[in-house]
Design a protein around this motif. Sequence first.
Motif, PDB file in Angstrom:
ATOM      1  N   GLU A 134       5.348   7.942   7.506  1.00 44.69           N
ATOM      2  CA  GLU A 134       5.448   8.289   5.836  1.00 44.69           C
ATOM      3  C   GLU A 134       5.939   7.419   5.158  1.00 44.69           C
ATOM      4  OE1 GLU A 134       5.347  12.007   8.988  1.00 44.69           O
ATOM      5  OE2 GLU A 134       6.249   9.987   8.720  1.00 44.69           O
ATOM      6  N   GLN A 135       6.859   6.806   5.506  1.00 48.79           N
ATOM      7  CA  GLN A 135       7.825   6.155   4.740  1.00 48.79           C
ATOM      8  C   GLN A 135       7.144   4.417   5.057  1.00 48.79           C
ATOM      9  OE1 GLN A 135      10.966   3.203   6.077  1.00 48.79           O
ATOM     10  NE2 GLN A 135      12.164   3.878   4.312  1.00 48.79           N
ATOM     11  N   THR A 136       5.981   3.802   5.552  1.00 51.57           N
ATOM     12  CA  THR A 136       5.471   2.891   5.724  1.00 51.57           C
ATOM     13  C   THR A 136       4.383   3.096   4.704  1.00 51.57           C
ATOM     14  OG1 THR A 136       7.157   2.304   7.782  1.00 51.57           O
ATOM     15  CG2 THR A 136       3.807   1.515   6.933  1.00 51.57           C
ATOM     16  N   ALA A 137       4.025   4.215   5.208  1.00 53.12           N
ATOM     17  CA  ALA A 137       2.207   4.055   3.972  1.00 53.12           C
ATOM     18  C   ALA A 137       3.053   4.370   2.694  1.00 53.12           C
ATOM     19  CB  ALA A 137       1.814   6.468   4.505  1.00 53.12           C
ATOM     20  N   LEU A 138       3.835   5.061   2.214  1.00 54.25           N
ATOM     21  CA  LEU A 138       4.317   5.225   0.908  1.00 54.25           C
ATOM     22  C   LEU A 138       4.709   4.111   0.511  1.00 54.25           C
ATOM     23  CD1 LEU A 138       4.902   6.283  -2.072  1.00 54.25           C
ATOM     24  CD2 LEU A 138       7.549   6.948  -0.782  1.00 54.25           C
ATOM     25  N   LYS A 139       5.293   3.056   1.122  1.00 53.28           N
ATOM     26  CA  LYS A 139       5.604   1.168   0.810  1.00 53.28           C
ATOM     27  C   LYS A 139       4.695   0.682   0.751  1.00 53.28           C
ATOM     28  CE  LYS A 139       7.953  -2.297   0.968  1.00 53.28           C
ATOM     29  NZ  LYS A 139       9.562  -3.000   0.569  1.00 53.28           N
ATOM     30  N   GLU A 140       3.605   0.876   1.476  1.00 50.35           N
ATOM     31  CA  GLU A 140       1.801  -0.153   1.483  1.00 50.35           C
ATOM     32  C   GLU A 140       1.478   0.737   0.103  1.00 50.35           C
ATOM     33  OE1 GLU A 140      -0.022  -1.505   4.633  1.00 50.35           O
ATOM     34  OE2 GLU A 140      -0.009   0.245   5.241  1.00 50.35           O
ATOM     35  N   ALA A 141       1.887   1.857  -0.425  1.00 52.16           N
ATOM     36  CA  ALA A 141       0.644   2.270  -1.643  1.00 52.16           C
ATOM     37  C   ALA A 141       1.113   1.265  -3.381  1.00 52.16           C
ATOM     38  CB  ALA A 141       1.176   3.566  -1.567  1.00 52.16           C
ATOM     39  N   MET A 142       2.932   1.630  -2.716  1.00 45.96           N
ATOM     40  CA  MET A 142       3.790   1.183  -3.362  1.00 45.96           C
ATOM     41  C   MET A 142       2.992  -0.527  -3.962  1.00 45.96           C
ATOM     42  SD  MET A 142       7.750   2.418  -3.344  1.00 45.96           S
ATOM     43  CE  MET A 142       7.692   3.711  -3.452  1.00 45.96           C
ATOM     44  N   LEU A 143       3.095  -1.494  -2.539  1.00 48.98           N
ATOM     45  CA  LEU A 143       2.313  -2.653  -2.783  1.00 48.98           C
ATOM     46  C   LEU A 143       1.129  -2.613  -3.399  1.00 48.98           C
ATOM     47  CD1 LEU A 143       3.464  -4.121   1.002  1.00 48.98           C
ATOM     48  CD2 LEU A 143       4.452  -4.838  -1.436  1.00 48.98           C
ATOM     49  N   SER A 144       0.319  -1.688  -3.204  1.00 48.71           N
ATOM     50  CA  SER A 144      -0.744  -2.043  -3.436  1.00 48.71           C
ATOM     51  C   SER A 144      -1.169  -1.673  -4.750  1.00 48.71           C
ATOM     52  CB  SER A 144      -1.850  -1.010  -2.279  1.00 48.71           C
ATOM     53  OG  SER A 144      -2.982  -0.905  -2.851  1.00 48.71           O
ATOM     54  N   ALA A 145      -0.018  -0.267  -4.970  1.00 45.92           N
ATOM     55  CA  ALA A 145      -0.352  -0.042  -6.991  1.00 45.92           C
ATOM     56  C   ALA A 145      -0.146  -1.270  -7.282  1.00 45.92           C
ATOM     57  CB  ALA A 145       0.520   1.109  -7.503  1.00 45.92           C
ATOM     58  N   HIS A 146       1.451  -2.364  -7.227  1.00 46.51           N
ATOM     59  CA  HIS A 146       1.351  -3.574  -7.604  1.00 46.51           C
ATOM     60  C   HIS A 146       0.384  -4.219  -7.525  1.00 46.51           C
ATOM     61  CE1 HIS A 146       4.556  -6.560  -9.418  1.00 46.51           C
ATOM     62  NE2 HIS A 146       4.624  -7.436  -8.931  1.00 46.51           N
ATOM     63  N   PHE A 147       0.131  -4.609  -6.524  1.00 47.77           N
ATOM     64  CA  PHE A 147      -0.369  -5.850  -6.405  1.00 47.77           C
ATOM     65  C   PHE A 147      -1.662  -6.261  -6.544  1.00 47.77           C
ATOM     66  CE2 PHE A 147       3.589  -7.347  -3.963  1.00 47.77           C
ATOM     67  CZ  PHE A 147       4.136  -8.506  -4.979  1.00 47.77           C
ATOM     68  N   GLN A 148      -2.659  -4.902  -6.423  1.00 50.28           N
ATOM     69  CA  GLN A 148      -3.920  -4.816  -5.892  1.00 50.28           C
ATOM     70  C   GLN A 148      -4.707  -4.088  -7.507  1.00 50.28           C
ATOM     71  OE1 GLN A 148      -4.869  -3.031  -2.711  1.00 50.28           O
ATOM     72  NE2 GLN A 148      -5.068  -5.308  -1.482  1.00 50.28           N
ATOM     73  N   ARG A 149      -2.952  -3.023  -8.099  1.00 48.48           N
ATOM     74  CA  ARG A 149      -3.127  -2.008  -9.651  1.00 48.48           C
ATOM     75  C   ARG A 149      -2.586  -2.263 -10.375  1.00 48.48           C
ATOM     76  NH1 ARG A 149      -8.423  -0.024  -8.860  1.00 48.48           N
ATOM     77  NH2 ARG A 149      -7.973   1.200 -10.052  1.00 48.48           N
ATOM     78  N   ARG A 150      -2.046  -4.137 -10.658  1.00 46.14           N
ATOM     79  CA  ARG A 150      -0.965  -3.630 -11.456  1.00 46.14           C
ATOM     80  C   ARG A 150      -0.277  -2.571 -12.173  1.00 46.14           C
ATOM     81  NH1 ARG A 150      -2.903  -9.924 -14.053  1.00 46.14           N
ATOM     82  NH2 ARG A 150      -3.366 -10.495 -11.841  1.00 46.14           N
ATOM     83  N   ARG A 151       0.157  -1.694 -11.647  1.00 45.77           N
ATOM     84  CA  ARG A 151       0.900  -0.179 -11.990  1.00 45.77           C
ATOM     85  C   ARG A 151       2.220  -0.472 -12.404  1.00 45.77           C
ATOM     86  NH1 ARG A 151      -1.522   4.570 -10.196  1.00 45.77           N
ATOM     87  NH2 ARG A 151      -0.599   4.747 -12.790  1.00 45.77           N
ATOM     88  N   LYS A 152       2.895   0.411 -13.505  1.00 45.64           N
ATOM     89  CA  LYS A 152       4.070   0.239 -13.606  1.00 45.64           C
ATOM     90  C   LYS A 152       5.096   0.883 -12.373  1.00 45.64           C
ATOM     91  CE  LYS A 152       7.059   0.209 -17.644  1.00 45.64           C
ATOM     92  NZ  LYS A 152       7.477   0.852 -19.071  1.00 45.64           N
ATOM     93  N   ILE A 153       6.017   0.548 -11.845  1.00 43.72           N
ATOM     94  CA  ILE A 153       6.163   0.614 -10.648  1.00 43.72           C
ATOM     95  C   ILE A 153       7.827   1.342 -11.152  1.00 43.72           C
ATOM     96  CG2 ILE A 153       7.286  -0.680  -8.229  1.00 43.72           C
ATOM     97  CD1 ILE A 153       4.123   0.385  -8.180  1.00 43.72           C
ATOM     98  N   SER A 154       7.968   0.582 -12.450  1.00 44.51           N
ATOM     99  CA  SER A 154       9.238   1.026 -13.006  1.00 44.51           C
ATOM    100  C   SER A 154       9.385   2.324 -13.094  1.00 44.51           C
ATOM    101  CB  SER A 154       9.808  -0.051 -13.491  1.00 44.51           C
ATOM    102  OG  SER A 154       9.302   0.023 -14.588  1.00 44.51           O
ATOM    103  N   ASP A 155       7.446   3.111 -13.169  1.00 43.50           N
ATOM    104  CA  ASP A 155       7.988   4.268 -14.564  1.00 43.50           C
ATOM    105  C   ASP A 155       7.813   5.598 -12.939  1.00 43.50           C
ATOM    106  OD1 ASP A 155       6.632   5.316 -17.012  1.00 43.50           O
ATOM    107  OD2 ASP A 155       4.931   6.207 -15.292  1.00 43.50           O
TER     108      ASP A 155
END
Length: 237
Positions: A134-155
């Motif tokens: 589950e940790q890995t799934a969340l990590k991959e979601a964060m990476l995708s959100a940052h690099f592919q969707r350009r979401r504000k990961i500090s939010d």
Amino acid sequence: MVDGETRMNKPFPIVVDIWSDVMCPWCAVGYRRFMEGAKLAGDAVDVTVRWMPFELNPDMPAEGVERVPYLARKYDRTREQVEDMQAQMNAAGEEVGFPMEWQGEGEAPPAMMWNTFNAHVLLRWALATHGPAEQTALKEAMLSAHFQRRRKISDRDVLLELVENCGLDREAASAALDNENMQLAVRADEQRGREGGITAVPTFVVNHKYGLQGAQEPENFAAALRKIAEMEEAPAS
């Protein structure tokens, strides 16, 4: 006691702590190359991945900074040199099935760098309460959100949305962000990494004692994993 023949027929259990930051593109590439290496190692190993915190930019303000000029200042490069570096990074991402270009609709927003401490808190929480998968799934979601969707990961709301999308409890995650003990646990892990000589990411620490550095080719990871399994299984003289 397990006899030698039975032991040889079983994959050797290996725990890999990956010291990484969500802002690091080579962590995304390195993880995929590592997992391909684990596949190439075949039945020799049974790999469990855990993500450890490393902040590349711990003093990054909450509002973030634009990526290209920031990297140009940090590494004393021209904008063109940084853009060339990013093109090489994007090509490596494509090669491992993780394209890093804008994946959303409309005009791409600026690529940004964000403070990642809260992201590390949630990854620590996910590991402690749900486990490595589950940790890995969340990590991959964060990476995708940052690099592919350009979401504000500090939010905070962005992070909790990612938690919820991974099927984890949003309210429990929100409480974890405010939990001083969880925050201290992340700081302690970061300190442990520094004391262990972790100075760059990705760094893969296998069974708490073998370090593999950088986004190596899968074949290199496979060879290293086989060798580590042989050394770990060898009887003490």
